[in-house]
Design an enzyme around this catalytic site. Structure first.
Site, PDB file in Angstrom:
ATOM      1  CE  LYS A 207      -3.643  -2.048   2.924  1.00 38.05           C
ATOM      2  NZ  LYS A 207      -4.839  -1.902   2.071  1.00 38.05           N
ATOM      3  NE  ARG A 281     -10.691 -10.435  -1.527  1.00 36.64           N
ATOM      4  CZ  ARG A 281     -11.082  -9.590  -2.471  1.00 36.64           C
ATOM      5  NH1 ARG A 281     -11.389 -10.035  -3.670  1.00 36.64           N
ATOM      6  NH2 ARG A 281     -11.161  -8.299  -2.219  1.00 36.64           N
TER       7      ARG A 281
END
Length: 427
Positions: A207, A281
């Site tokens: 990020k 996920r």
């Protein structure tokens, strides 16, 4: 300690000298909040934020009109991560005072836990804090198992192990069983699954700073479902509920997972990793497999899962996904009763097929051809829920945390969602 500033409520408008839109006024007796009947709880919360901004750190909620909901609205706006504040609460009946005290204990725990620096709150610490909170309200009605590190790999929790192996702090699965029946064979009514990424660098799909600086809060889903179970217990939950927290750091190291890796799950699904920043996920999948194995009536997972949900809803609503229209309606009804913001976003059968891979059954992220990121993430999770068309709710927790203060919230965690999930569990 300074003398408390009295805060009173009035249904009359403020004196014209304060302006026609004034929501509060100040006099020799203290501060009066002027309710107009349109959004009184929101008005109280926004006024409390302004009062805190004035540097007033000791208040007394005085006079008529205060109840648990209005006291709570004040506290939601008044509380902030820095400094100390003292509130002298008004006289409430026993039931209202107990409700307020439970909110203060449990939802403040959620906010404080999410706000904790990642250096203080690793995967093991998060799991233990959850155990301590639930044990405090449930006593001997709760048992739990903590599995960590290489034991996860040996037991087939490959998503959680893969994501967490790049950190020196071992990944952890907490499996907690709240069983008020005393019957070890009692059916499980509900399973709660929480994403507990205690810091998310993005991994090798790293990020930028502007997207990483709030990633201590990436365990917000785990904190929310933990708080929800605790709060439901204080409201008399008498059914068996299991909690699964999937806790890990997502960091870069020589042992971290890489793009192109393939994860094989216990249900036979193979997933190609094409974005290490779509890690939530991958860990939730393990928890959902365990939840499905319990054959519960209800599965709820909660996760700060996608930026796409925040793009759609900002930080003002939690995003709700489900194939079960009736169940989604029940959750939204619970949210309305608790005055918490949820908004349903699309989840259709075709979203399940929008994660193609050349090397595995699934890709862990959608391609540019399928830009509905929050919906495809929910579609991914559905592959790990045995009966995904009934009894399953996915909450993308976009309202969990605010990077900057707004008129009704300080910066940091909000605690939103706890009461709604608890309401649904006890309905």
């Amino acid at each position: 300690m300074t003398e408390a500033m009295k805060i009173t409520l009035s249904t009359q408008p403020a004196d014209a000298r304060w302006g026609e839109k004034a929501t509060y006024s100040i006099n020799n007796d203290g501060i009066t909040l002027h309710l107009n009947g349109a959004d009184d709880l929101g008005l109280i919360q926004r006024a409390a934020r302004k009062i805190d901004g004035l540097g007033i750190k000791h208040v007394q909620l005085s006079g008529e009109g205060w109840d648990a909901d209005r006291c709570w609205a004040f506290w939601q706006g008044y509380k902030a991560p820095k400094g100390t504040r003292k509130v002298e609460w008004p006289d409430l009946d026993d039931a209202q005072r107990q409700e307020l005290d439970n909110r203060l204990m449990i939802i403040d725990w959620v906010r404080d836990t999410i706000n904790a620096p990642a250096e203080e709150l690793g995967p093991s610490q998060l799991a233990q804090r959850a155990v301590d909170l639930i044990s405090n309200v449930a006593g001997d009605r709760v048992t739990y198992r903590i599995t960590k590190g290489e034991d996860l790999r040996e037991q087939g929790y490959m998503g959680l192990h893969t994501v967490g192996r790049g950190s020196e702090r071992s990944p952890v699965l907490l499996a907690l069983d709240y069983n008020p029946t005393g019957d070890k064979e009692a059916p499980v009514y509900a399973c709660l699954v929480g994403k507990g990424i205690t810091f998310d660098s993005g991994g090798y799909s790293i990020k930028q700073t502007a997207f990483m600086d709030s990633m201590k809060s990436d365990m917000g889903g785990a904190a929310t479902v933990t708080g929800a179970l605790a709060f439901a217990i204080t409201r008399g939950l008498n059914k068996r509920v299991k909690l699964f927290l999937c806790c890990a750091d997502n960091l870069i190291s020589g042992n971290a997972f890489k793009l192109g890796d393939i994860i094989t799950y216990r249900n036979g699904k193979k997933v190609e990793v094409m974005n290490t920043d779509a890690e939530g996920r991958l860990v939730l999948a393990d928890g959902l497999i365990d939840a499905s194995a319990q054959k519960p009536e209800l599965i709820i997972d909660a996760a700060t899962l996608t930026g796409a949900a925040k793009t759609a809803l900002g930080n003002d609503y939690h995003a709700l996904f489900s194939f079960d229209d009736a169940l989604a309606g029940r959750l939204l009804a619970s949210a309305s009763q608790e005055n918490e913001p949820f908004w349903r976003l699309p989840l259709a059968e075709f979203h399940r097929s929008q994660l193609p891979s050349n090397f595995a059954e699934l890709n862990n992220t959608g391609s540019a051809a399928y830009p509905a990121g929050a919906s495809t993430a929910a579609g991914f999770l559905s592959h790990f829920v045995e009966n995904y068309q009934q009894g399953w709710l996915h909450i993308d927790c976009s309202a969990t945390y605010r990077k900057a203060p707004v008129e009704q919230w300080s910066a940091g965690a909000t605690g939103l969602g706890v009461r709604t999930i608890a309401n649904l569990l006890t309905a």
